[in-house]
Design an enzyme around this catalytic site. Structure first.
Site, PDB file in Angstrom:
ATOM      1  CE  LYS A 137      46.875  22.915   6.444  1.00 51.73           C
ATOM      2  NZ  LYS A 137      45.451  22.546   6.491  1.00 51.73           N
ATOM      3  NE  ARG A 152      43.120  28.784   8.125  1.00 54.52           N
ATOM      4  CZ  ARG A 152      44.313  28.477   8.625  1.00 54.52           C
ATOM      5  NH1 ARG A 152      45.162  27.774   7.919  1.00 54.52           N
ATOM      6  NH2 ARG A 152      44.653  28.877   9.841  1.00 54.52           N
TER       7      ARG A 152
HETATM    8  C1  PT1 Z   1      42.406  24.312   7.327  1.00 52.99           C
HETATM    9  C2  PT1 Z   1      43.147  24.760   8.466  1.00 52.99           C
HETATM   10  C3  PT1 Z   1      42.441  25.577   9.407  1.00 52.99           C
HETATM   11  N1  PT1 Z   1      44.442  24.431   8.683  1.00 52.99           N
HETATM   12  C4  PT1 Z   1      40.496  25.448   8.103  1.00 52.99           C
HETATM   13  N2  PT1 Z   1      41.131  25.905   9.204  1.00 52.99           N
HETATM   14  C5  PT1 Z   1      45.071  24.855   9.801  1.00 52.99           C
HETATM   15  N3  PT1 Z   1      39.183  25.780   7.908  1.00 52.99           N
HETATM   16  C6  PT1 Z   1      44.375  25.656  10.721  1.00 52.99           C
HETATM   17  C7  PT1 Z   1      50.680  19.909   7.827  1.00 52.99           C
HETATM   18  O1  PT1 Z   1      50.358  18.805   7.360  1.00 52.99           O
HETATM   19  O2  PT1 Z   1      42.956  23.543   6.401  1.00 52.99           O
HETATM   20  N4  PT1 Z   1      41.117  24.661   7.174  1.00 52.99           N
HETATM   21  N5  PT1 Z   1      43.094  26.008  10.521  1.00 52.99           N
HETATM   22  C8  PT1 Z   1      46.519  24.452  10.037  1.00 52.99           C
HETATM   23  N6  PT1 Z   1      46.637  23.057  10.327  1.00 52.99           N
HETATM   24  C9  PT1 Z   1      47.664  22.255   9.794  1.00 52.99           C
HETATM   25  C10 PT1 Z   1      47.411  20.923   9.452  1.00 52.99           C
HETATM   26  C11 PT1 Z   1      48.902  22.795   9.529  1.00 52.99           C
HETATM   27  C12 PT1 Z   1      48.384  20.157   8.826  1.00 52.99           C
HETATM   28  C13 PT1 Z   1      49.897  22.044   8.925  1.00 52.99           C
HETATM   29  C14 PT1 Z   1      49.649  20.718   8.541  1.00 52.99           C
HETATM   30  O3  PT1 Z   1      51.818  20.401   7.680  1.00 52.99           O
END
Ligand code: PT1
Length: 278
Positions: A224, A258
């Site tokens: 991230k 995850r």
């Molecule tokens: C998470 C999660 C998810 N993240 C759960 N499910 C994502 N339970 C998808 C960035 O800042 O943390 N927990 N499902 C992916 N979402 C992101 C959010 C991807 C922020 C990238 C960023 O780069």
């Protein structure tokens, strides 16, 4: 905890591997697509590798929730995820989770054999909480401020950990009201979901406060922007940073991590757990 026939010991760190069946995910978008169609066999191959590397849960998602992502139709989401869930469940004795906020997808995924509902909107979408209750499956309630499309525009907290805890209290109550047992719930503070870099760092630093709920904790920080913005690294060079964060989350009481990088994360967490157990 029982994930549709797969029993996992949450006193040992468990690793959830990400299988994105979206053309537009932030880290591996489109790699499981050909000509705009989901490649079920490519998704199964990805899952097979992750199971061999030690993942105990495979998280299947058909709608990107990264910052700025666009919505998909229910039909499109269903056509992406259901064949992949069925194929993974046929081949491997692994728990599968569905990363969705859509009631119709929750219902269909439960029929296809998922063991966990993973909702970044914590069942706030119309009809989602009733659909989830109907399945009797465990649920991961994630904290988000706003909606993925706009959540990074101006994240603001009066009291970061206090505001997130208050959100969980509200969502846990909403679940209990529709008959979802408290012991089916897992909490996720939602790194990157309506949070600045400073919020994400503070949240990890103090996340042991969330143990007060006495529920399992799940985190997702893999690749991230909190890593990218700290280290000034592109998405494909964030593994070492991500491992440091995963180990810190484990020390603060996280039960499930995850990640896109299963093998490295399994080793890092096993090593750290050996120290914690000594
Ligand atoms: C998470 C999660 C998810 N993240 C759960 N499910 C994502 N339970 C998808 C960035 O800042 O943390 N927990 N499902 C992916 N979402 C992101 C959010 C991807 C922020 C990238 C960023 O780069």
């Amino acid at each position: 905890m029982n994930f549709s026939g797969i029993e996992l010991d949450l006193n040992q760190p468990q690793v959830m591997g990400v299988v994105n069946v979206t053309p537009d995910s932030f880290s591996d978008g489109g790699t499981l697509f050909t000509n705009n169609n989901v490649s079920v066999s490519a998704a199964v191959d990805r899952a097979a590798t992750m199971v061999a590397e030690g993942a105990s849960i495979i998280d299947v998602g058909g709608e990107s929730t990264r910052p700025g992502a666009d919505a998909v139709s229910v039909e499109e989401e269903l056509s992406r995820v259901i064949p992949v869930i069925e194929a993974i469940r046929e081949r491997f004795p692994v728990a599968v989770s569905i990363d969705t906020s859509t009631p119709q997808v929750i219902t269909a995924a439960a029929r296809a054999g998922v063991g966990l509902i993973n909702d970044v909107r914590a069942l706030q979408r119309e009809g989602a909480i009733e659909a989830a209750a109907e399945t009797s499956l465990p649920i991961c309630l994630m904290h988000i401020q706003g909606e993925p499309k706009t959540m990074q525009e101006a994240p603001y907290y009066k009291d970061l950990l206090g505001d997130i805890a208050a959100y969980f209290t509200t969502r846990i109550k909403a679940c209990e009201r529709v008959g979802i047992a408290r012991d089916k719930l897992i909490l996720d503070p939602g790194f990157g979901f309506g949070k600045t870099l400073a919020h994400n760092l503070q949240l990890l630093k103090h996340m042991e406060q969330l143990k007060a709920f006495d529920l399992p904790l799940l985190v997702g920080m893999s690749r991230k922007s909190m890593i990218g913005n700290t280290l000034n690294r592109p998405v494909d060079e964030r593994l070492y940073g991500g491992l440091a964060l995963a180990v810190m989350a484990l020390e603060r009481g996280t039960n499930i991590v995850r990640t896109h990088d299963v093998l490295a994360t399994v080793d890092a967490l096993k090593m750290a757990q050996a120290v914690l157990d000594s």
